[in-house]
Motif scaffolding. Structure first.
Motif, PDB file in Angstrom:
ATOM      1  N   ASP A 184      44.585   2.457  36.457  1.00 54.80           N
ATOM      2  CA  ASP A 184      45.063   2.525  35.071  1.00 54.80           C
ATOM      3  C   ASP A 184      44.676   1.318  34.232  1.00 54.80           C
ATOM      4  O   ASP A 184      44.961   1.287  33.034  1.00 54.80           O
ATOM      5  CB  ASP A 184      46.595   2.659  35.068  1.00 54.80           C
ATOM      6  N   ILE A 185      44.037   0.315  34.825  1.00 55.88           N
ATOM      7  CA  ILE A 185      43.752  -0.928  34.102  1.00 55.88           C
ATOM      8  C   ILE A 185      42.381  -0.863  33.444  1.00 55.88           C
ATOM      9  O   ILE A 185      41.371  -0.584  34.099  1.00 55.88           O
ATOM     10  CB  ILE A 185      43.830  -2.132  35.053  1.00 55.88           C
ATOM     11  N   GLU A 186      42.344  -1.118  32.156  1.00 53.94           N
ATOM     12  CA  GLU A 186      41.095  -1.138  31.398  1.00 53.94           C
ATOM     13  C   GLU A 186      40.462  -2.518  31.409  1.00 53.94           C
ATOM     14  O   GLU A 186      39.253  -2.662  31.602  1.00 53.94           O
ATOM     15  CB  GLU A 186      41.364  -0.712  29.955  1.00 53.94           C
ATOM     16  N   SER A 187      41.269  -3.561  31.194  1.00 59.25           N
ATOM     17  CA  SER A 187      40.733  -4.922  31.166  1.00 59.25           C
ATOM     18  C   SER A 187      41.850  -5.921  31.417  1.00 59.25           C
ATOM     19  O   SER A 187      43.036  -5.619  31.224  1.00 59.25           O
ATOM     20  CB  SER A 187      40.062  -5.230  29.822  1.00 59.25           C
ATOM     21  N   ILE A 188      41.451  -7.116  31.870  1.00 60.31           N
ATOM     22  CA  ILE A 188      42.378  -8.233  32.061  1.00 60.31           C
ATOM     23  C   ILE A 188      41.758  -9.463  31.413  1.00 60.31           C
ATOM     24  O   ILE A 188      40.647  -9.864  31.766  1.00 60.31           O
ATOM     25  CB  ILE A 188      42.634  -8.515  33.552  1.00 60.31           C
ATOM     26  N   SER A 189      42.462 -10.040  30.449  1.00 62.74           N
ATOM     27  CA  SER A 189      42.007 -11.259  29.779  1.00 62.74           C
ATOM     28  C   SER A 189      42.869 -12.432  30.216  1.00 62.74           C
ATOM     29  O   SER A 189      44.081 -12.286  30.394  1.00 62.74           O
ATOM     30  CB  SER A 189      42.080 -11.109  28.256  1.00 62.74           C
ATOM     31  N   VAL A 190      42.238 -13.578  30.397  1.00 58.43           N
ATOM     32  CA  VAL A 190      42.945 -14.787  30.801  1.00 58.43           C
ATOM     33  C   VAL A 190      42.778 -15.839  29.719  1.00 58.43           C
ATOM     34  O   VAL A 190      41.653 -16.252  29.408  1.00 58.43           O
ATOM     35  CB  VAL A 190      42.415 -15.324  32.150  1.00 58.43           C
ATOM     36  N   LEU A 191      43.888 -16.240  29.107  1.00 55.13           N
ATOM     37  CA  LEU A 191      43.904 -17.282  28.079  1.00 55.13           C
ATOM     38  C   LEU A 191      44.301 -18.587  28.759  1.00 55.13           C
ATOM     39  O   LEU A 191      45.371 -18.675  29.360  1.00 55.13           O
ATOM     40  CB  LEU A 191      44.886 -16.933  26.966  1.00 55.13           C
ATOM     41  N   LYS A 192      43.444 -19.605  28.650  1.00 55.23           N
ATOM     42  CA  LYS A 192      43.611 -20.792  29.483  1.00 55.23           C
ATOM     43  C   LYS A 192      44.089 -22.036  28.759  1.00 55.23           C
ATOM     44  O   LYS A 192      44.860 -22.826  29.308  1.00 55.23           O
ATOM     45  CB  LYS A 192      42.280 -21.122  30.181  1.00 55.23           C
ATOM     46  N   ASP A 193      43.619 -22.260  27.544  1.00 55.42           N
ATOM     47  CA  ASP A 193      43.907 -23.549  26.906  1.00 55.42           C
ATOM     48  C   ASP A 193      44.963 -23.415  25.815  1.00 55.42           C
ATOM     49  O   ASP A 193      45.415 -22.318  25.490  1.00 55.42           O
ATOM     50  CB  ASP A 193      42.621 -24.160  26.352  1.00 55.42           C
ATOM     51  N   ALA A 194      45.332 -24.547  25.230  1.00 54.15           N
ATOM     52  CA  ALA A 194      46.405 -24.580  24.240  1.00 54.15           C
ATOM     53  C   ALA A 194      46.065 -23.782  22.988  1.00 54.15           C
ATOM     54  O   ALA A 194      46.935 -23.160  22.383  1.00 54.15           O
ATOM     55  CB  ALA A 194      46.717 -26.029  23.866  1.00 54.15           C
ATOM     56  N   SER A 195      44.792 -23.785  22.599  1.00 56.31           N
ATOM     57  CA  SER A 195      44.404 -23.071  21.385  1.00 56.31           C
ATOM     58  C   SER A 195      44.626 -21.571  21.518  1.00 56.31           C
ATOM     59  O   SER A 195      45.114 -20.917  20.601  1.00 56.31           O
ATOM     60  CB  SER A 195      42.932 -23.355  21.059  1.00 56.31           C
ATOM     61  N   SER A 196      44.268 -21.003  22.678  1.00 55.41           N
ATOM     62  CA  SER A 196      44.379 -19.553  22.851  1.00 55.41           C
ATOM     63  C   SER A 196      45.786 -19.110  23.229  1.00 55.41           C
ATOM     64  O   SER A 196      46.175 -17.971  22.956  1.00 55.41           O
ATOM     65  CB  SER A 196      43.385 -19.085  23.911  1.00 55.41           C
TER      66      SER A 196
END
Length: 614
Positions: A215-227
């Motif tokens: 069921d998963i289309e995509s996985i995004s990983v936000l790493k730093d303070a800006s994102s």
């Protein structure tokens, strides 16, 4: 089935032996693009760990057989596979990829990789379709730089520790915020762990197991303070944004798709394991005159502890599209055995997506429902106890000169702190039953061509029961009561209800050549968790099913311990973000204010600003 596996193992062995005698020659070549040689490109023999990098002039030299395939890759270029075909020299020209135009789902929106000012990575369904995983966390392993995934025990469904760019706190937790289809999860576990001063503790199950890989289309990983700043304090350890699949966007008749798989796994032995605790080595190292040398038994720890495991996966997906609507329904069943006996996971999933457009497409209503029913089986695979409370330690500690079962069929017993691994395996049971529902309704209103108002309401409900028992037939030191009664049973209940309510106003336009994307929003979260634990100790020796007869303890006045808890947390947030793009210049300004019921009376709110330039 056993004969088929034996034949398969024999056939695989023959293939490996044949391959080991394959002739390897030195293959040289160059790697370049349209503008010239590419220094630092990677050349790997497919299916192996053998690889080299090109020198300053794009040249390489590698050992490869005539029927091998070379995989050539370079950052920003499409990877290319080239057959050696007994060639002594190979020239490879790589083409530039469109990786920078990949759309990444971020906090409250999306952005192309070339326009991202923060450290953001993403993997899509195409990146993990060939990987079998019981949790979305496992799909990230080895695919996103700076992300570490560590399993607590290695058994199916086991809890995992996710770290984005390492640890950032000593006492406040280091787990990233997980967002599924726009709904931030509460974090923490949805099932109970175990705690026993003799048998050791047991980890809670992975709370992300309720999601099906299909069921998963995509996985995004936000790493730093800006994102991550748009998520405030909860994004301090990084943010993982999971987006599930949608229905078809075009008018079409219902389409039914089935996918299934069967896989086999076994203990990955190597030469160092062949002689571990072998009978001959053990006897040869005994002191002269030892009585143990006269023991006639024969024992191999692998025979007690391990098995060949089978996993099956079945998914049925129905998609349909209309003039104003699209729908996707997915039903899945997954059964996964652990390599260690009496470990495994059975999981059933139902996922529904529906999108409907109203008022000449000015209003869009999206509904998502994810339901899962999971049964986990565990054993004493803890690392917080010695060999007494550890099945693996007990199996390795048992003398290879002793049979685990005697000629009469009875367990071989030595003492109450030198346990028979077969008896411990049979005497202990640990099962966790978890049901979880995640549902949300997302309504967006196009106020004009530039402004969109969106509101989302989500509910995350879970109920979990963990049942563990130790048979009174086994004698383990310090587990018996003062009156000698043995056996114990524990029931842990954990219930959670989390609610999300968010409203955002989004303005997107181009002003005098400047792309402007403005976002303002308000969010409210309510997280309620409650549970109880019942522990009973001291049963008659002939009692078997202790969980269903937990009231059958002897001397009820001293046999029980009971506990309960309830926690409720409320969060309120205001946030805003401005993203500006002019030519190749990028700027992102973010500001969020979080208020929490956990904060003190005079300091309920905290501010989290961030600036990103690119």
């Amino acid at each position: 089935m056993k004969n088929q596996r034996t034949f398969f193992s024999f056939f695989l062995t023959i293939c490996i032996v044949a391959l080991s005698f394959a002739q390897s020659d030195t293959v040289s070549g160059t790697v370049s693009d349209a503008d010239g040689p590419l220094p630092g490109a990677t050349v790997v023999v497919k299916g192996t760990n053998s690889g080299v990098t090109t020198d300053f002039d794009g040249n390489f030299s590698i050992q490869a057989a005539g029927d091998d395939v070379l995989v050539v890759s370079y950052v920003g270029f499409e990877s290319q596979e080239v057959g050696v075909s007994n060639q002594a020299s190979i020239s490879v020209v790589l083409s530039s990829s469109n990786e920078l135009d990949e759309v990444i789902i971020t906090g409250y929106g999306s952005v192309t990789k070339r326009d991202a000012t923060g450290a953001v990575d993403a993997v899509s369904a195409g990146d993990f379709d060939q990987v079998s995983a019981d949790s979305p966390a496992q799909l990230l392993r080895g695919k996103v730089a700076g992300v570490q995934i560590t399993s607590s025990t290695g058994e199916p469904g086991a809890g995992v520790a996710i770290r984005v760019r390492g640890n950032s706190s000593v006492r406040s937790g280091n787990e990233p915020l997980i967002v599924v289809d726009g709904v931030p999860l509460a974090g923490g576990n949805t099932s109970s762990g175990l705690g026993d001063e003799i048998l050791g503790s047991g980890s809670a199950k992975n709370p992300l197991n309720f999601l099906s890989q299909n069921d998963i289309e995509s996985i995004s990983v936000l790493k730093d303070a800006s994102s991550t700043a748009i998520y405030g304090s909860r994004g301090a350890n990084g943010v993982i944004v999971i987006t599930t699949k949608r229905g078809t966007a075009v008018e079409s008749a219902p389409n039914v798709t089935y996918s299934g798989s069967v896989s086999f796994s076994s203990f990955a032995e190597n030469s160092s394991f062949n002689d571990v605790m072998s009978r001959s080595d053990y006897i040869s190292n005994l002191p002269s005159g030892s009585s143990v040398a006269s023991e006639s038994g024969s024992y191999k720890w692998q025979d007690v502890l391990l098995r060949n495991a089978t996993s099956t996966n079945h998914d049925i997906t129905v998609t349909a599209g209309g003039q104003n609507s699209s729908t996707r329904l997915s039903i899945g069943a997954n059964s996964q055995d652990g390599v260690v006996n009496k470990t495994g996971m059975d999981k059933y999933n139902v996922s529904l997506y529906n999108s409907y457009n109203l008022l000449d497409n000015k209003v869009n209503v999206q509904t998502r429902v994810i339901y899962s029913d999971i049964e986990d089986e565990s054993h004493l695979n803890t690392n917080t106890a010695g060999y007494v409370g550890n099945l693996i330690g007990t199996a390795l500690y048992w003398r290879p000169t002793l049979d685990v079962v005697g000629a009469t069929g009875a367990y071989t017993n030595v003492s109450d702190d030198y346990l028979n691994p077969q008896e411990l395996l049979d005497a202990y049971d640990d099962n966790t039953f978890t049901k979880r529902l995640l549902a949300n309704v997302n309504v967006s209103f196009a106020l004009n061509n530039d402004v969109t108002f969106r509101t989302i309401y989500g509910v995350d409900s879970s109920t979990s029961a963990r049942e563990a028992q130790l048979s009174p037939s086994i004698d383990i030191r310090d587990t018996a009561r003062a009156d000698g009664k043995r056996g114990q049973a524990s029931i842990y209940n954990d219930d959670r209800l989390n609610r999300t309510f968010e409203n955002t106003l989004n303005y997107v336009s181009n002003l005098n050549g400047v792309d402007v994307n403005l976002l303002a929003g308000y969010s409210y979260y309510s997280y309620v968790s409650e549970g109880s634990v019942l522990h009973a100790k001291g049963f008659n020796a002939d009692q078997v099913n202790l969980i269903d007869n937990i009231g059958g303890v002897v001397d009820v006045n001293s046999a029980y311990s009971i506990g309960s808890y309830k926690n409720e947390t409320e969060l309120q947030s205001f946030f805003a973000r401005a993203s500006l793009t002019y030519d190749k210049l990028l700027a992102t300004l973010t500001y969020r204010v979080d208020g929490s019921s956990k904060f003190g009376e005079d300091n309920k709110y905290g501010s989290f600003p961030a600036v990103g330039l690119g």
